[in-house]
Scaffold this motif. Structure first.
Motif, PDB file in Angstrom:
ATOM      1  N   LYS A  88      -1.306 123.956 -47.513  1.00 51.32           N
ATOM      2  CA  LYS A  88      -1.618 123.983 -48.946  1.00 51.32           C
ATOM      3  C   LYS A  88      -0.448 124.522 -49.760  1.00 51.32           C
ATOM      4  CE  LYS A  88      -6.623 124.335 -48.956  1.00 51.32           C
ATOM      5  NZ  LYS A  88      -7.761 125.140 -49.406  1.00 51.32           N
ATOM      6  N   VAL A  89       0.260 125.499 -49.203  1.00 49.84           N
ATOM      7  CA  VAL A  89       1.434 126.045 -49.888  1.00 49.84           C
ATOM      8  C   VAL A  89       2.496 124.970 -50.047  1.00 49.84           C
ATOM      9  CG1 VAL A  89       3.346 127.685 -49.670  1.00 49.84           C
ATOM     10  CG2 VAL A  89       1.031 128.423 -49.181  1.00 49.84           C
ATOM     11  N   ILE A  90       2.747 124.229 -48.977  1.00 50.89           N
ATOM     12  CA  ILE A  90       3.758 123.175 -49.039  1.00 50.89           C
ATOM     13  C   ILE A  90       3.335 122.081 -50.002  1.00 50.89           C
ATOM     14  CG2 ILE A  90       4.878 121.356 -47.697  1.00 50.89           C
ATOM     15  CD1 ILE A  90       4.824 123.300 -45.315  1.00 50.89           C
ATOM     16  N   LYS A  91       2.057 121.702 -49.977  1.00 50.73           N
ATOM     17  CA  LYS A  91       1.583 120.658 -50.891  1.00 50.73           C
ATOM     18  C   LYS A  91       1.709 121.082 -52.344  1.00 50.73           C
ATOM     19  CE  LYS A  91      -1.870 118.253 -48.120  1.00 50.73           C
ATOM     20  NZ  LYS A  91      -3.313 117.983 -47.998  1.00 50.73           N
ATOM     21  N   LEU A  92       1.254 122.275 -52.663  1.00 54.41           N
ATOM     22  CA  LEU A  92       1.235 122.721 -54.057  1.00 54.41           C
ATOM     23  C   LEU A  92       2.634 123.020 -54.573  1.00 54.41           C
ATOM     24  CD1 LEU A  92      -0.447 123.554 -56.541  1.00 54.41           C
ATOM     25  CD2 LEU A  92      -0.435 125.864 -55.598  1.00 54.41           C
ATOM     26  N   TYR A  93       3.308 123.974 -53.953  1.00 54.18           N
ATOM     27  CA  TYR A  93       4.595 124.412 -54.478  1.00 54.18           C
ATOM     28  C   TYR A  93       5.715 123.425 -54.179  1.00 54.18           C
ATOM     29  CZ  TYR A  93       2.334 128.758 -55.622  1.00 54.18           C
ATOM     30  OH  TYR A  93       1.500 129.684 -56.164  1.00 54.18           O
ATOM     31  N   GLY A  94       5.600 122.692 -53.080  1.00 52.62           N
ATOM     32  CA  GLY A  94       6.583 121.659 -52.789  1.00 52.62           C
ATOM     33  C   GLY A  94       6.519 120.518 -53.789  1.00 52.62           C
ATOM     34  N   SER A  95       5.313 120.089 -54.126  1.00 51.72           N
ATOM     35  CA  SER A  95       5.186 118.990 -55.090  1.00 51.72           C
ATOM     36  C   SER A  95       5.599 119.430 -56.494  1.00 51.72           C
ATOM     37  CB  SER A  95       3.763 118.447 -55.100  1.00 51.72           C
ATOM     38  OG  SER A  95       2.857 119.441 -55.491  1.00 51.72           O
ATOM     39  N   VAL A  96       5.246 120.656 -56.881  1.00 55.92           N
ATOM     40  CA  VAL A  96       5.682 121.162 -58.192  1.00 55.92           C
ATOM     41  C   VAL A  96       7.201 121.268 -58.239  1.00 55.92           C
ATOM     42  CG1 VAL A  96       5.672 123.189 -59.696  1.00 55.92           C
ATOM     43  CG2 VAL A  96       3.540 122.351 -58.738  1.00 55.92           C
ATOM     44  N   GLY A  97       7.806 121.746 -57.160  1.00 51.87           N
ATOM     45  CA  GLY A  97       9.253 121.875 -57.112  1.00 51.87           C
ATOM     46  C   GLY A  97       9.966 120.538 -57.178  1.00 51.87           C
ATOM     47  N   ILE A  98       9.479 119.568 -56.428  1.00 49.67           N
ATOM     48  CA  ILE A  98      10.115 118.246 -56.418  1.00 49.67           C
ATOM     49  C   ILE A  98       9.957 117.544 -57.762  1.00 49.67           C
ATOM     50  CG2 ILE A  98       9.952 115.930 -55.420  1.00 49.67           C
ATOM     51  CD1 ILE A  98       9.416 117.314 -52.724  1.00 49.67           C
ATOM     52  N   VAL A  99       8.756 117.580 -58.327  1.00 53.44           N
ATOM     53  CA  VAL A  99       8.524 116.910 -59.612  1.00 53.44           C
ATOM     54  C   VAL A  99       9.351 117.552 -60.723  1.00 53.44           C
ATOM     55  CG1 VAL A  99       6.788 116.489 -61.399  1.00 53.44           C
ATOM     56  CG2 VAL A  99       6.265 115.997 -59.018  1.00 53.44           C
ATOM     57  N   SER A 100       9.386 118.863 -60.772  1.00 58.71           N
ATOM     58  CA  SER A 100      10.163 119.511 -61.833  1.00 58.71           C
ATOM     59  C   SER A 100      11.660 119.283 -61.640  1.00 58.71           C
ATOM     60  CB  SER A 100       9.841 121.004 -61.912  1.00 58.71           C
ATOM     61  OG  SER A 100      10.171 121.643 -60.720  1.00 58.71           O
ATOM     62  N   TYR A 101      12.125 119.204 -60.388  1.00 60.29           N
ATOM     63  CA  TYR A 101      13.540 118.917 -60.155  1.00 60.29           C
ATOM     64  C   TYR A 101      13.884 117.484 -60.565  1.00 60.29           C
ATOM     65  CZ  TYR A 101      18.076 119.173 -57.851  1.00 60.29           C
ATOM     66  OH  TYR A 101      19.423 119.172 -57.598  1.00 60.29           O
ATOM     67  N   LEU A 102      12.982 116.548 -60.313  1.00 61.22           N
ATOM     68  CA  LEU A 102      13.213 115.163 -60.753  1.00 61.22           C
ATOM     69  C   LEU A 102      13.207 115.046 -62.278  1.00 61.22           C
ATOM     70  CD1 LEU A 102      11.122 113.160 -58.150  1.00 61.22           C
ATOM     71  CD2 LEU A 102      13.612 113.347 -58.305  1.00 61.22           C
ATOM     72  N   VAL A 103      12.326 115.788 -62.937  1.00 61.22           N
ATOM     73  CA  VAL A 103      12.302 115.788 -64.404  1.00 61.22           C
ATOM     74  C   VAL A 103      13.584 116.410 -64.949  1.00 61.22           C
ATOM     75  CG1 VAL A 103      11.114 116.721 -66.432  1.00 61.22           C
ATOM     76  CG2 VAL A 103       9.798 115.740 -64.561  1.00 61.22           C
ATOM     77  N   TYR A 104      14.096 117.446 -64.278  1.00 63.09           N
ATOM     78  CA  TYR A 104      15.374 118.042 -64.671  1.00 63.09           C
ATOM     79  C   TYR A 104      16.483 116.996 -64.647  1.00 63.09           C
ATOM     80  CZ  TYR A 104      19.810 120.430 -63.896  1.00 63.09           C
ATOM     81  OH  TYR A 104      21.124 120.804 -63.954  1.00 63.09           O
ATOM     82  N   TRP A 105      16.581 116.234 -63.544  1.00 55.56           N
ATOM     83  CA  TRP A 105      17.622 115.216 -63.455  1.00 55.56           C
ATOM     84  C   TRP A 105      17.376 114.074 -64.430  1.00 55.56           C
ATOM     85  CZ3 TRP A 105      22.270 115.784 -62.079  1.00 55.56           C
ATOM     86  CH2 TRP A 105      22.607 116.751 -61.150  1.00 55.56           C
ATOM     87  N   LEU A 106      16.138 113.792 -64.763  1.00 52.38           N
ATOM     88  CA  LEU A 106      15.848 112.782 -65.770  1.00 52.38           C
ATOM     89  C   LEU A 106      16.368 113.228 -67.132  1.00 52.38           C
ATOM     90  CD1 LEU A 106      14.326 110.077 -66.228  1.00 52.38           C
ATOM     91  CD2 LEU A 106      12.386 111.462 -66.907  1.00 52.38           C
ATOM     92  N   PHE A 107      16.144 114.499 -67.473  1.00 50.09           N
ATOM     93  CA  PHE A 107      16.678 115.037 -68.727  1.00 50.09           C
ATOM     94  C   PHE A 107      18.200 114.995 -68.740  1.00 50.09           C
ATOM     95  CE2 PHE A 107      12.634 117.214 -69.850  1.00 50.09           C
ATOM     96  CZ  PHE A 107      12.604 116.863 -71.188  1.00 50.09           C
ATOM     97  N   ILE A 108      18.841 115.362 -67.635  1.00 56.92           N
ATOM     98  CA  ILE A 108      20.302 115.362 -67.564  1.00 56.92           C
ATOM     99  C   ILE A 108      20.838 113.947 -67.719  1.00 56.92           C
ATOM    100  CG2 ILE A 108      22.268 115.803 -66.011  1.00 56.92           C
ATOM    101  CD1 ILE A 108      21.060 118.322 -67.223  1.00 56.92           C
ATOM    102  N   TRP A 109      20.175 113.005 -67.097  1.00 56.95           N
ATOM    103  CA  TRP A 109      20.617 111.617 -67.151  1.00 56.95           C
ATOM    104  C   TRP A 109      20.420 111.012 -68.536  1.00 56.95           C
ATOM    105  CZ3 TRP A 109      17.786 106.833 -67.227  1.00 56.95           C
ATOM    106  CH2 TRP A 109      18.571 105.729 -66.980  1.00 56.95           C
ATOM    107  N   MET A 110      19.350 111.401 -69.235  1.00 59.68           N
ATOM    108  CA  MET A 110      19.037 110.821 -70.541  1.00 59.68           C
ATOM    109  C   MET A 110      19.862 111.437 -71.679  1.00 59.68           C
ATOM    110  SD  MET A 110      16.631 108.520 -70.165  1.00 59.68           S
ATOM    111  CE  MET A 110      15.648 108.415 -71.622  1.00 59.68           C
ATOM    112  N   MET A 111      20.341 112.666 -71.481  1.00 57.82           N
ATOM    113  CA  MET A 111      21.084 113.329 -72.565  1.00 57.82           C
ATOM    114  C   MET A 111      22.516 112.798 -72.607  1.00 57.82           C
ATOM    115  SD  MET A 111      19.731 117.228 -72.150  1.00 57.82           S
ATOM    116  CE  MET A 111      20.993 117.870 -73.182  1.00 57.82           C
ATOM    117  N   PRO A 112      23.035 112.619 -73.816  1.00 58.88           N
ATOM    118  CA  PRO A 112      24.416 112.102 -73.948  1.00 58.88           C
ATOM    119  C   PRO A 112      25.454 113.126 -73.592  1.00 58.88           C
ATOM    120  CG  PRO A 112      23.426 112.413 -76.121  1.00 58.88           C
ATOM    121  CD  PRO A 112      22.402 112.763 -75.088  1.00 58.88           C
TER     122      PRO A 112
END
Length: 64
Positions: A40-64
């Motif tokens: 459960k720890v891996i499912k919860l915190y792993g998924s939150v970590g991966i999703v937020s890291y992907l959103v971080y790179w999405l923001f970096i990629w979208m910003m000029p």
């Protein structure tokens, strides 16, 4: 405008840190659950970590 990417980066780092803590002491990170286990720890915190890291790179990629 760099505030939002930093928030998502800090969120992902914190989630991965909580996941490492939860692998040693699952009850400390999942105190609200009836059953605390490492899966459960891996499912919860792993998924939150991966999703937020992907959103971080999405923001970096979208910003000029």
């Amino acid at each position: 405008m760099k505030f939002f990417p930093q928030i998502f980066l800090f969120c992902s780092v914190t989630a991965f840190l909580f996941m490492v803590i939860g692998l040693f002491k699952p009850w400390a990170m999942l105190w609200w659950e009836g059953v605390q286990n490492r899966r459960k720890v891996i499912k919860l915190y792993g998924s939150v970590g991966i999703v937020s890291y992907l959103v971080y790179w999405l923001f970096i990629w979208m910003m000029p």
